[in-house]
Motif scaffolding. Structure first.
Motif, PDB file in Angstrom:
ATOM      1  N   GLY A  36       0.808  -1.214   0.000  1.00  0.00           N
ATOM      2  CA  GLY A  36       0.000   0.000   0.000  1.00  0.00           C
ATOM      3  C   GLY A  36       0.842   1.264   0.000  1.00  0.00           C
ATOM      4  O   GLY A  36       0.575   2.219  -0.741  1.00  0.00           O
ATOM      5  N   THR A  37       1.894   1.274   0.847  1.00  0.00           N
ATOM      6  CA  THR A  37       2.745   2.458   0.978  1.00  0.00           C
ATOM      7  C   THR A  37       4.199   2.050   1.049  1.00  0.00           C
ATOM      8  O   THR A  37       4.552   1.086   1.743  1.00  0.00           O
ATOM      9  N   ALA A  38       5.060   2.770   0.338  1.00  0.00           N
ATOM     10  CA  ALA A  38       6.504   2.598   0.438  1.00  0.00           C
ATOM     11  C   ALA A  38       7.091   3.834   1.099  1.00  0.00           C
ATOM     12  O   ALA A  38       6.826   4.959   0.671  1.00  0.00           O
ATOM     13  N   PHE A  39       7.859   3.612   2.167  1.00  0.00           N
ATOM     14  CA  PHE A  39       8.553   4.703   2.855  1.00  0.00           C
ATOM     15  C   PHE A  39      10.006   4.706   2.388  1.00  0.00           C
ATOM     16  O   PHE A  39      10.749   3.746   2.591  1.00  0.00           O
ATOM     17  N   LEU A  40      10.398   5.790   1.763  1.00  0.00           N
ATOM     18  CA  LEU A  40      11.687   5.880   1.084  1.00  0.00           C
ATOM     19  C   LEU A  40      12.536   6.971   1.707  1.00  0.00           C
ATOM     20  O   LEU A  40      12.121   8.133   1.788  1.00  0.00           O
ATOM     21  N   GLY A  41      13.734   6.606   2.180  1.00  0.00           N
ATOM     22  CA  GLY A  41      14.702   7.605   2.601  1.00  0.00           C
ATOM     23  C   GLY A  41      15.448   8.140   1.396  1.00  0.00           C
ATOM     24  O   GLY A  41      15.294   7.649   0.272  1.00  0.00           O
ATOM     25  N   ALA A  42      16.271   9.159   1.603  1.00  0.00           N
ATOM     26  CA  ALA A  42      16.994   9.768   0.486  1.00  0.00           C
ATOM     27  C   ALA A  42      18.269  10.409   0.987  1.00  0.00           C
ATOM     28  O   ALA A  42      18.344  10.881   2.118  1.00  0.00           O
ATOM     29  N   ASP A  43      19.280  10.428   0.128  1.00  0.00           N
ATOM     30  CA  ASP A  43      20.491  11.204   0.399  1.00  0.00           C
ATOM     31  C   ASP A  43      20.361  12.608  -0.171  1.00  0.00           C
ATOM     32  O   ASP A  43      21.051  13.526   0.261  1.00  0.00           O
ATOM     33  N   GLY A  44      19.482  12.742  -1.166  1.00  0.00           N
ATOM     34  CA  GLY A  44      19.214  14.048  -1.739  1.00  0.00           C
ATOM     35  C   GLY A  44      17.782  14.116  -2.233  1.00  0.00           C
ATOM     36  O   GLY A  44      17.235  13.119  -2.708  1.00  0.00           O
ATOM     37  N   VAL A  85       6.045   7.594  -0.032  1.00  0.00           N
ATOM     38  CA  VAL A  85       6.286   8.669   0.936  1.00  0.00           C
ATOM     39  C   VAL A  85       7.789   8.785   1.140  1.00  0.00           C
ATOM     40  O   VAL A  85       8.446   7.823   1.559  1.00  0.00           O
ATOM     41  N   VAL A  86       8.349   9.939   0.843  1.00  0.00           N
ATOM     42  CA  VAL A  86       9.769  10.190   1.068  1.00  0.00           C
ATOM     43  C   VAL A  86       9.936  10.877   2.415  1.00  0.00           C
ATOM     44  O   VAL A  86       9.294  11.895   2.689  1.00  0.00           O
ATOM     45  N   VAL A  87      10.780  10.296   3.261  1.00  0.00           N
ATOM     46  CA  VAL A  87      11.073  10.887   4.568  1.00  0.00           C
ATOM     47  C   VAL A  87      12.517  11.361   4.546  1.00  0.00           C
ATOM     48  O   VAL A  87      13.445  10.586   4.331  1.00  0.00           O
ATOM     49  N   ALA A  88      12.731  12.660   4.733  1.00  0.00           N
ATOM     50  CA  ALA A  88      14.074  13.227   4.611  1.00  0.00           C
ATOM     51  C   ALA A  88      14.193  14.455   5.493  1.00  0.00           C
ATOM     52  O   ALA A  88      13.359  15.359   5.402  1.00  0.00           O
ATOM     53  N   ASP A  89      15.220  14.500   6.327  1.00  0.00           N
ATOM     54  CA  ASP A  89      15.400  15.694   7.159  1.00  0.00           C
ATOM     55  C   ASP A  89      15.906  16.840   6.289  1.00  0.00           C
ATOM     56  O   ASP A  89      16.287  16.663   5.135  1.00  0.00           O
ATOM     57  N   SER A  90      15.921  18.030   6.866  1.00  0.00           N
ATOM     58  CA  SER A  90      16.171  19.241   6.086  1.00  0.00           C
ATOM     59  C   SER A  90      17.550  19.281   5.448  1.00  0.00           C
ATOM     60  O   SER A  90      17.751  19.987   4.454  1.00  0.00           O
ATOM     61  N   SER A  91      18.524  18.532   5.979  1.00  0.00           N
ATOM     62  CA  SER A  91      19.860  18.535   5.380  1.00  0.00           C
ATOM     63  C   SER A  91      19.863  17.920   3.991  1.00  0.00           C
ATOM     64  O   SER A  91      20.801  18.139   3.211  1.00  0.00           O
ATOM     65  N   LYS A  92      18.835  17.131   3.657  1.00  0.00           N
ATOM     66  CA  LYS A  92      18.769  16.471   2.347  1.00  0.00           C
ATOM     67  C   LYS A  92      18.027  17.314   1.306  1.00  0.00           C
ATOM     68  O   LYS A  92      18.115  17.034   0.109  1.00  0.00           O
ATOM     69  N   ILE A  93      17.280  18.342   1.745  1.00  0.00           N
ATOM     70  CA  ILE A  93      16.444  19.120   0.838  1.00  0.00           C
ATOM     71  C   ILE A  93      17.304  20.065  -0.004  1.00  0.00           C
ATOM     72  O   ILE A  93      18.117  20.828   0.525  1.00  0.00           O
ATOM     73  N   GLY A  94      17.124  20.006  -1.314  1.00  0.00           N
ATOM     74  CA  GLY A  94      17.907  20.830  -2.225  1.00  0.00           C
ATOM     75  C   GLY A  94      19.214  20.180  -2.637  1.00  0.00           C
ATOM     76  O   GLY A  94      19.959  20.732  -3.456  1.00  0.00           O
ATOM     77  N   ARG A  95      19.496  18.997  -2.111  1.00  0.00           N
ATOM     78  CA  ARG A  95      20.745  18.304  -2.393  1.00  0.00           C
ATOM     79  C   ARG A  95      20.543  17.287  -3.512  1.00  0.00           C
ATOM     80  O   ARG A  95      19.494  16.650  -3.599  1.00  0.00           O
ATOM     81  N   VAL A  96      21.544  17.128  -4.374  1.00  0.00           N
ATOM     82  CA  VAL A  96      21.511  16.145  -5.457  1.00  0.00           C
ATOM     83  C   VAL A  96      22.735  15.252  -5.327  1.00  0.00           C
ATOM     84  O   VAL A  96      23.862  15.749  -5.269  1.00  0.00           O
ATOM     85  N   THR A  97      22.526  13.935  -5.249  1.00  0.00           N
ATOM     86  CA  THR A  97      23.642  12.993  -5.198  1.00  0.00           C
ATOM     87  C   THR A  97      23.671  12.156  -6.473  1.00  0.00           C
ATOM     88  O   THR A  97      22.890  12.384  -7.391  1.00  0.00           O
ATOM     89  N   LEU A  98      24.551  11.168  -6.522  1.00  0.00           N
ATOM     90  CA  LEU A  98      24.920  10.511  -7.772  1.00  0.00           C
ATOM     91  C   LEU A  98      23.769   9.883  -8.545  1.00  0.00           C
ATOM     92  O   LEU A  98      23.605  10.110  -9.739  1.00  0.00           O
ATOM     93  N   ALA A  99      22.969   9.041  -7.878  1.00  0.00           N
ATOM     94  CA  ALA A  99      22.040   8.163  -8.602  1.00  0.00           C
ATOM     95  C   ALA A  99      20.585   8.513  -8.307  1.00  0.00           C
ATOM     96  O   ALA A  99      20.184   8.619  -7.149  1.00  0.00           O
ATOM     97  N   ARG A 100      19.787   8.657  -9.377  1.00  0.00           N
ATOM     98  CA  ARG A 100      18.376   8.992  -9.216  1.00  0.00           C
ATOM     99  C   ARG A 100      17.563   7.740  -8.905  1.00  0.00           C
ATOM    100  O   ARG A 100      17.692   6.716  -9.577  1.00  0.00           O
ATOM    101  N   VAL A 101      16.717   7.845  -7.887  1.00  0.00           N
ATOM    102  CA  VAL A 101      15.806   6.764  -7.510  1.00  0.00           C
ATOM    103  C   VAL A 101      14.455   6.947  -8.173  1.00  0.00           C
ATOM    104  O   VAL A 101      13.886   6.020  -8.737  1.00  0.00           O
ATOM    105  N   ALA A 102      13.919   8.171  -8.116  1.00  0.00           N
ATOM    106  CA  ALA A 102      12.574   8.432  -8.632  1.00  0.00           C
ATOM    107  C   ALA A 102      12.422   9.900  -8.970  1.00  0.00           C
ATOM    108  O   ALA A 102      13.047  10.768  -8.361  1.00  0.00           O
ATOM    109  N   ASP A 103      11.588  10.167  -9.960  1.00  0.00           N
ATOM    110  CA  ASP A 103      11.177  11.540 -10.238  1.00  0.00           C
ATOM    111  C   ASP A 103      10.127  11.957  -9.216  1.00  0.00           C
ATOM    112  O   ASP A 103       9.376  11.122  -8.695  1.00  0.00           O
ATOM    113  N   LEU A 104      10.036  13.232  -8.960  1.00  0.00           N
ATOM    114  CA  LEU A 104       9.063  13.709  -7.980  1.00  0.00           C
ATOM    115  C   LEU A 104       7.630  13.490  -8.451  1.00  0.00           C
ATOM    116  O   LEU A 104       6.708  13.428  -7.623  1.00  0.00           O
ATOM    117  N   ALA A 105       7.421  13.354  -9.742  1.00  0.00           N
ATOM    118  CA  ALA A 105       6.067  13.085 -10.243  1.00  0.00           C
ATOM    119  C   ALA A 105       5.538  11.754  -9.731  1.00  0.00           C
ATOM    120  O   ALA A 105       4.325  11.546  -9.657  1.00  0.00           O
TER     121      ALA A 105
END
Length: 267
Positions: free
Chosen positions: A179-187, A216-236
């Motif tokens: 039903g829901t995927a909770f995804l962390g992020a480096d960027g 659902v992407v869960v990311a603290d503010s240090s990750k917002i605006g950051r871009v790292t090497l590999a793309r996981v998903a588009d925001l769409a």
């Protein structure tokens, strides 16, 4: 018989933050002098040398005459160091994200990363919940809960994150509907989407969200605006983003314009 290298004694949040700050200081790739490290981190020479020795033992940096530089292979902070940083903030983000789930029987996928692990902890008292994860840390913490059904993917262990990645993990995620995927992020940014440091991890995470009804992407503010090497998903393809009030407002507006609902917890 080989002897394992000692792990840094980063048990306190204060020391974890200092070690992460030290790696950030070296992240440009240039050699940084010991005097600058002492001044920037406001520590004694003895403390700086001890921290440098611990991180060099793990292969994260190389000490030079009078300073240090980042190791060529060190592209991300190991999870054992990240776990002690911004802990309260990550808890608040996770608790907000956990409220998105409906009551009754339900299946979720939870990826790696310290904030995603907090989501799992926020769900330990739920009943009739199936959790699919590729995080060995998360599985170890919640696997003994009799009220939860925990499924762990196969795969290759990434030492920095204790995540299972690769074809076996991807096939497991692709075979299941959640039903829901909770995804962390480096960027996380409007320009780069959801990104991570490792391309194999990115493919595994993409498989995780591929059959999810809601991401659902869960990311603290240090990750917002950051871009790292590999793309996981588009925001769409992301339904919700949960972050904290330290995130730059302009970037959050750009993220909203790409489609996701943005939820901000006050810290």
């Amino acid at each position: 018989m080989t002897t394992a290298l000692p792990l840094p004694r980063a048990g306190s949040g204060k020391r974890s933050r200092r070690l992460v700050a030290l790696l950030d200081l070296l992240s440009s790739g240039e050699t940084v002098s010991l005097h600058r490290i002492v001044d920037e981190l406001a520590v004694s020479v003895a403390t700086a040398r001890r921290d440098l020795a611990d991180l060099e033992d793990q292969g994260l940096l190389t000490r030079t005459h009078g300073g240090a530089r980042i190791a060529a292979a060190a592209v991300e902070v190991p999870v054992r160091l990240r776990a002690g940083t911004s802990h309260r903030t990550k808890q608040l983000i996770a608790r907000r994200a956990a409220t998105f789930l409906p009551q009754g029987p339900y299946a979720v996928a939870i990826g790696g990363g310290t904030t995603a692990a907090e989501v799992a902890r926020a769900l330990v008292f739920r009943g009739e919940l199936t959790i699919v994860t590729n995080s060995l840390t998360t599985a170890g913490e919640i696997g003994s809960r009799p009220n939860l059904r925990v499924l762990v993917t196969g795969g290759i262990v990434r030492p920095n994150s204790f995540e299972l990645v690769g074809v076996l993990a991807e096939n497991t995620f692709s075979a299941l509907n959640v039903g829901t995927a909770f995804l962390g992020a480096d960027g996380l940014s409007a320009a780069g989407g959801v990104t991570t440091h490792d391309e194999i991890e990115a493919r595994t995470n993409a498989a995780m969200v591929g059959n999810a009804q809601r991401t659902v992407v869960v990311a603290d503010s240090s990750k917002i605006g950051r871009v790292t090497l590999a793309r996981v998903a588009d925001l769409a393809g992301v339904h919700d983003v949960v972050t904290d009030s330290g995130a730059p407002g302009e970037e959050l507006e750009r993220i909203r314009a790409c489609g996701p609902r943005v939820h901000v917890v006050a810290v």
